[in-house]
Enzyme design. Structure first.
Site, PDB file in Angstrom:
ATOM      1  N   ASP A   8       0.989  -1.326   0.004  1.00  0.00           N
ATOM      2  CA  ASP A   8       0.026  -0.145   0.001  1.00  0.00           C
ATOM      3  C   ASP A   8       0.942   1.247   0.074  1.00  0.00           C
ATOM      4  O   ASP A   8       2.172   1.280   0.066  1.00  0.00           O
ATOM      5  CB  ASP A   8      -0.967  -0.040   1.322  1.00  0.00           C
ATOM      6  N   HIS A   9       0.290   2.419   0.250  1.00  0.00           N
ATOM      7  CA  HIS A   9       1.337   3.720   0.389  1.00  0.00           C
ATOM      8  C   HIS A   9       2.142   3.591   1.320  1.00  0.00           C
ATOM      9  O   HIS A   9       3.188   4.152   1.197  1.00  0.00           O
ATOM     10  CB  HIS A   9       0.142   5.027   0.329  1.00  0.00           C
ATOM     11  N   CYS A  65       3.570  -3.063   4.049  1.00  0.00           N
ATOM     12  CA  CYS A  65       2.771  -1.782   4.469  1.00  0.00           C
ATOM     13  C   CYS A  65       3.384  -0.871   5.383  1.00  0.00           C
ATOM     14  O   CYS A  65       4.610  -1.133   5.466  1.00  0.00           O
ATOM     15  CB  CYS A  65       1.273  -2.491   4.838  1.00  0.00           C
ATOM     16  N   GLY A  66       2.612  -0.026   6.192  1.00  0.00           N
ATOM     17  CA  GLY A  66       3.561   0.827   7.056  1.00  0.00           C
ATOM     18  C   GLY A  66       4.136   0.043   7.978  1.00  0.00           C
ATOM     19  O   GLY A  66       5.410   0.035   8.236  1.00  0.00           O
ATOM     20  N   THR A  67       3.432  -1.023   8.883  1.00  0.00           N
ATOM     21  CA  THR A  67       3.939  -2.004   9.715  1.00  0.00           C
ATOM     22  C   THR A  67       4.390  -3.224   9.338  1.00  0.00           C
ATOM     23  O   THR A  67       4.968  -4.068   9.947  1.00  0.00           O
ATOM     24  CB  THR A  67       2.791  -2.055  10.928  1.00  0.00           C
ATOM     25  N   GLY A  68       3.518  -3.656   8.281  1.00  0.00           N
ATOM     26  CA  GLY A  68       3.590  -5.204   8.013  1.00  0.00           C
ATOM     27  C   GLY A  68       2.427  -6.170   8.599  1.00  0.00           C
ATOM     28  O   GLY A  68       2.190  -7.072   7.970  1.00  0.00           O
ATOM     29  N   GLY A  70      -1.156  -5.006   8.878  1.00  0.00           N
ATOM     30  CA  GLY A  70      -2.061  -5.087   8.017  1.00  0.00           C
ATOM     31  C   GLY A  70      -2.239  -6.184   6.727  1.00  0.00           C
ATOM     32  O   GLY A  70      -3.050  -6.959   6.531  1.00  0.00           O
ATOM     33  N   HIS A  98      11.051 -23.115   9.603  1.00  0.00           N
ATOM     34  CA  HIS A  98      10.154 -24.017  10.312  1.00  0.00           C
ATOM     35  C   HIS A  98       8.546 -23.830   9.959  1.00  0.00           C
ATOM     36  O   HIS A  98       7.871 -24.444   9.910  1.00  0.00           O
ATOM     37  CB  HIS A  98      10.201 -23.429  11.746  1.00  0.00           C
ATOM     38  N   ARG A 132       9.672 -32.647  11.465  1.00  0.00           N
ATOM     39  CA  ARG A 132       8.375 -32.355  12.497  1.00  0.00           C
ATOM     40  C   ARG A 132       7.766 -30.998  12.205  1.00  0.00           C
ATOM     41  O   ARG A 132       6.645 -30.899  12.472  1.00  0.00           O
ATOM     42  CB  ARG A 132       9.109 -32.150  13.758  1.00  0.00           C
ATOM     43  N   HIS A 133       8.542 -29.981  11.399  1.00  0.00           N
ATOM     44  CA  HIS A 133       7.800 -28.818  11.205  1.00  0.00           C
ATOM     45  C   HIS A 133       6.881 -29.155  10.013  1.00  0.00           C
ATOM     46  O   HIS A 133       5.772 -28.227   9.992  1.00  0.00           O
ATOM     47  CB  HIS A 133       8.916 -27.931  10.709  1.00  0.00           C
TER      48      HIS A 133
END
Ligand code: RB5
Length: 145
Positions: A8-9, A65-68, A70, A98, A132-133
Site C-alpha cells: 500500500d502507500h 505496508c506501514g507496519t507489515g 495489515g 520452520h 516435524r515442522h
C-alpha cells in the site's frame, strides 16, 4: 521461482527499493501495485497477491505496508497462505525453516532498506526444514478446510 510483490502507500517506498534490489540481482518479479504513493487500501493488494500465490500463479510473495501487520493479517485470510511478518533477519530465517512461509511481509515505516534487503535474501534462499515442522504446517493447512 515466480515472485510477486505488492504494497500500500505505507510500504510503497520500501517496495520500490526492493524492486531496485531484485532488478540488480536479476531476480524476476511481478508488481501487483500500488504503483503510486497515493493512499490506498492494503487489504485490496494483500488479497490480490495472496490469491495469486495460493492458486499457484506465483511461488512466493512479498507484501509491504506501514507496519507489515495489515497485509499479513489480510493475506492470511486466504486459504493456503502462510504470510510471515518479518522485520528482522532471525524471524525471516525461521519463517522459512520452520513455517514454510510463502509470503513475506514487512513494515516500510519500521525497517530501513538495508535490513529489508537482507530479509528478502533470506526469504528467497532459505529452504523449509520439513520433518516435524512439516507435520505442524500440515496441521495449519488442515485448519484451512
Ligand atoms: C496505512 O496508514 C497503514 O495503516 C498501513 O500501511 C498498515 O500499516 C496497516 O497495517
Amino acid at each position: 521461482m515466480k515472485l510477486v510483490i505488492g504494497s500500500d502507500h505505507g510500504g510503497f517506498d520500501l517496495k520500490e527499493n526492493i524492486k531496485e534490489y531484485l532488478n540488480e540481482k536479476g531476480i524476476e518479479f511481478t508488481d501487483y501495485g500500488t504503483l503510486t504513493p497515493d493512499r490506498c487500501d492494503y487489504p485490496v493488494i494483500a488479497k490480490k497477491v495472496a490469491e495469486a500465490v495460493a492458486d499457484g500463479t506465483f511461488d512466493r510473495g512479498i507484501l509491504v505496508c506501514g507496519t507489515g501487520l495489515g497485509v499479513s493479517i489480510a493475506a492470511n485470510k486466504v486459504h493456503g497462505i502462510r504470510a510471515a511478518l518479518c522485520n528482522d533477519t532471525y524471524c525471516a530465517t525461521y519463517s522459512r525453516l520452520h513455517n514454510n512461509a510463502n509470503i513475506l511481509t514487512m513494515g516500510g515505516r519500521v525497517i530501513g532498506p538495508g535490513v529489508a534487503r537482507d530479509i528478502v535474501d533470506i526469504f528467497l534462499t532459505t529452504e523449509f526444514q520439513g520433518g516435524r515442522h512439516a507435520n505442524r504446517v500440515a496441521m495449519i493447512t488442515e485448519m484451512d478446510k
